[in-house]
Design a protein around this motif. Structure first.
Motif, PDB file in Angstrom:
ATOM      1  N   LYS A   1      -1.815   8.650  13.488  1.00 12.78           N
ATOM      2  CA  LYS A   1      -2.504   8.350  12.233  1.00 12.78           C
ATOM      3  C   LYS A   1      -1.668   7.511  11.261  1.00 12.78           C
ATOM      4  O   LYS A   1      -2.075   7.331  10.115  1.00 12.78           O
ATOM      5  CB  LYS A   1      -3.000   9.626  11.580  1.00 12.78           C
ATOM      6  CG  LYS A   1      -1.898  10.523  11.078  1.00 12.78           C
ATOM      7  CD  LYS A   1      -2.476  11.643  10.254  1.00 12.78           C
ATOM      8  CE  LYS A   1      -1.347  12.489   9.724  1.00 12.78           C
ATOM      9  NZ  LYS A   1      -1.699  13.340   8.631  1.00 12.78           N
TER      10      LYS A   1
ATOM     11  N   GLY B   1      -7.974   8.035   5.993  1.00 11.95           N
ATOM     12  CA  GLY B   1      -6.924   7.052   6.237  1.00 11.95           C
ATOM     13  C   GLY B   1      -7.340   5.638   5.847  1.00 11.95           C
ATOM     14  O   GLY B   1      -6.635   4.664   6.123  1.00 11.95           O
TER      15      GLY B   1
ATOM     16  N   LYS C   1       0.845  -1.203   0.000  1.00 11.55           N
ATOM     17  CA  LYS C   1       0.000   0.000   0.000  1.00 11.55           C
ATOM     18  C   LYS C   1       0.878   1.250   0.000  1.00 11.55           C
ATOM     19  O   LYS C   1       1.838   1.348   0.765  1.00 11.55           O
ATOM     20  CB  LYS C   1      -0.918  -0.009   1.225  1.00 11.55           C
ATOM     21  CG  LYS C   1      -1.821   1.209   1.325  1.00 11.55           C
ATOM     22  CD  LYS C   1      -1.389   2.190   2.390  1.00 11.55           C
ATOM     23  CE  LYS C   1      -2.146   3.508   2.344  1.00 11.55           C
ATOM     24  NZ  LYS C   1      -1.755   4.430   3.418  1.00 11.55           N
TER      25      LYS C   1
ATOM     26  N   ASP D   1      -5.417   2.235   4.307  1.00 14.84           N
ATOM     27  CA  ASP D   1      -4.723   1.237   5.142  1.00 14.84           C
ATOM     28  C   ASP D   1      -5.632   0.024   5.343  1.00 14.84           C
ATOM     29  O   ASP D   1      -5.192  -1.131   5.280  1.00 14.84           O
ATOM     30  CB  ASP D   1      -4.398   1.814   6.530  1.00 14.84           C
ATOM     31  CG  ASP D   1      -3.453   2.999   6.475  1.00 14.84           C
ATOM     32  OD1 ASP D   1      -2.612   3.034   5.566  1.00 14.84           O
ATOM     33  OD2 ASP D   1      -3.566   3.885   7.349  1.00 14.84           O
TER      34      ASP D   1
HETATM   35 MG    MG Z   1      -2.691   7.375   6.166  1.00 12.61          MG
END
Ligand code: MG
Ligand code: ADP
Ligand code: ASP
Length: 419
Positions: free
Chosen positions: A210, A152, A7, A155
């Motif tokens: 984060k 986010g 990723k 992920d």
């Molecule tokens: Mg991130």
């Protein structure tokens, strides 16, 4: 064929040169004999720009259209990454969420995975494709609308694909070379960890670190995905970065292993509420119905009959919530008061607060962590407004202007700079 998930976050695909750099990392794994599923974020800053467009058009926007707009950043990088890989002679194609199709719940803006059917992508690998580039952060609701997974969220896409495809490992390439004892941008003394336990990472993420989305850690823990965080800007090999793994894989851990913080907190106090059974439920019920994520709660001890206007026992209630939910919380309280469900004299909102937390599985078996934490803060003259604890974390709410100071002080007192 063994399979890897790789990723790349926003800064790792921020422009064409960085996409090329990321593609080289993919190429190396293909040359090692892996089939690869690449999950990409939008170019850095792009998702914020798209959110700005939505908010600039409609204040109380339709969440389905928010998702339609905001998911588009990832479509661009998925296509560009596939093109770059093709230029390098690697058989690759891009997949938007609906093409997989990635099935999620219908909670727009914070959807959860329901299923990732493998058939379409497996068929392409069987045809000889070496890389499937999948747009992160997005999916498809049962109604056939585009959903997003919360900020986010790429992920979580990565970990979910690693689980669904039985990947050997899920590598999260980002702009730091691993998980640190605290955000290296706040403390120069932050130390990179070689390994961190799922549970600690889960707490750190949910308390503001984060570097990984909380949900991605939850999924990795549940499906036993080998999860690694490493730099997309440095040369890396199988030993680089930080491995997020079971507690048992970590030989020795410290009592406290990390410090997390969150600036996006607000504190709300209701003054002079009745002190009788049912009041907490009358306050937090409407907050939950309004979608407010209440975090820390304190109720003062009761004052009895403090004046003629307030017969019976009264007290004050304080709670914290994300800063962007303050308006909703205020409205829920005012509506409940107007409907006669709760009584209070005053509602005070403090948006200049931050939450700082220490996390460590060692706390289960060691006492005195809270005392050390509070002493360190008092030495710096930092006033604690609210405290909350769990088995492996202690959090305090403090004035935001002292946040960095508090992080440094706690990092020092628990000697996190030393291995
Ligand atoms: Mg991130
Ligand atoms: P990406 O765009 O690759 O998803 P993010 O910005 O979401 O990257 O996450 C990486 C950032 O997380 C780092 O730049 C760092 O500032 C921040 N961060 C916060 N806490 C930590 C921590 N404990 N260890 C490493 N990075 C952290
Ligand atoms: N682009 C999305 C965001 O900025 C998802 C991600 O990067 O993980 O939140």
């Amino acid at each position: 064929m063994p399979l890897l998930v790789m990723k790349f976050g926003g800064t790792s695909v921020a422009d064409l040169a960085r996409i090329k750099n990321a593609a080289k990392k993919v190429q190396r794994e293909v040359e090692r004999g892996y089939d690869v599923i690449v999950i990409v974020s939008a170019m850095s800053g792009e998702t914020n720009r798209l959110v700005g467009y939505v908010e600039g058009t409609s204040k109380l926007y339709d969440a389905r259209e928010y998702d339609a707009v905001v998911a588009s950043g990832e479509n661009v990088t998925a296509g560009l990454m596939a093109l770059r890989l093709q230029e390098m002679g690697i058989p690759a194609r891009s997949w938007q969420g609906w093409q997989v199709p990635i099935q999620t719940t219908a909670q727009h803006g914070s959807a959860r995975f329901v299923d990732i059917p493998r058939a379409n992508i497996d068929a392409k690998f069987a045809e000889g494709f070496k890389v499937a580039v999948v747009a992160g952060f997005q999916g498809l609701s049962p109604e056939g609308r585009i959903t997003t997974l919360g900020r986010g969220g790429s992920d979580t896409t990565a970990v979910a694909f690693a689980a669904a495809f039985g990947a050997e490992r899920c590598d999260i390439y980002t702009d730091v070379d691993g998980v640190y004892t605290t955000d290296p941008r706040v403390s120069s003394k932050a130390r990179k960890l070689d390994k961190i336990a799922f549970e600690e990472m889960l707490e750190l993420a949910s308390l503001g670190a984060k570097v990984l989305q909380t949900r991605s850690v939850e999924l990795a823990m549940r499906y036993k995905v080998r999860l690694r965080v490493l730099s997309s800007f440095e040369d890396t090999d199988e030993t680089s970065g930080t491995l997020v793994c079971d507690e048992e894989e970590i030989m020795e851990s410290k009592v406290v292993s990390g410090v997390a913080f969150s600036r996006e907190e607000a504190k709300i106090t209701l003054f002079t509420i009745e002190d009788r059974p049912g009041v907490a439920s009358a306050i937090f019920g409407p907050l939950a119905d309004a979608g407010v994520n209440v975090d820390m709660i304190v109720q003062n001890i009761s004052e009895k009959d403090y004046d003629d206007a307030h017969p019976g026992a009264v007290t004050d209630m304080t709670f914290s919530c994300p800063i962007n939910q303050v308006d909703r919380a205020k409205k829920a309280m005012e509506d409940a008061k107007a409907a006669g469900k709760i009584k209070y004299d005053e509602l005070i909102i403090d948006t200049d607060v931050a939450k700082v937390s220490v996390v460590g599985i060692g706390m289960r078996s060691h006492t005195g962590v809270a005392a050390r934490m509070f002493e360190a803060l008092s030495k710096e003259n930092v006033n604690i407004k609210v405290i909350s604890t769990s088995e492996i974390k202690i959090s305090v709410l403090i004035d935001r202007k002292y946040m960095e100071l508090a992080v440094q002080a706690l990092h020092d007192v628990f000697e996190l700079d030393k291995a």
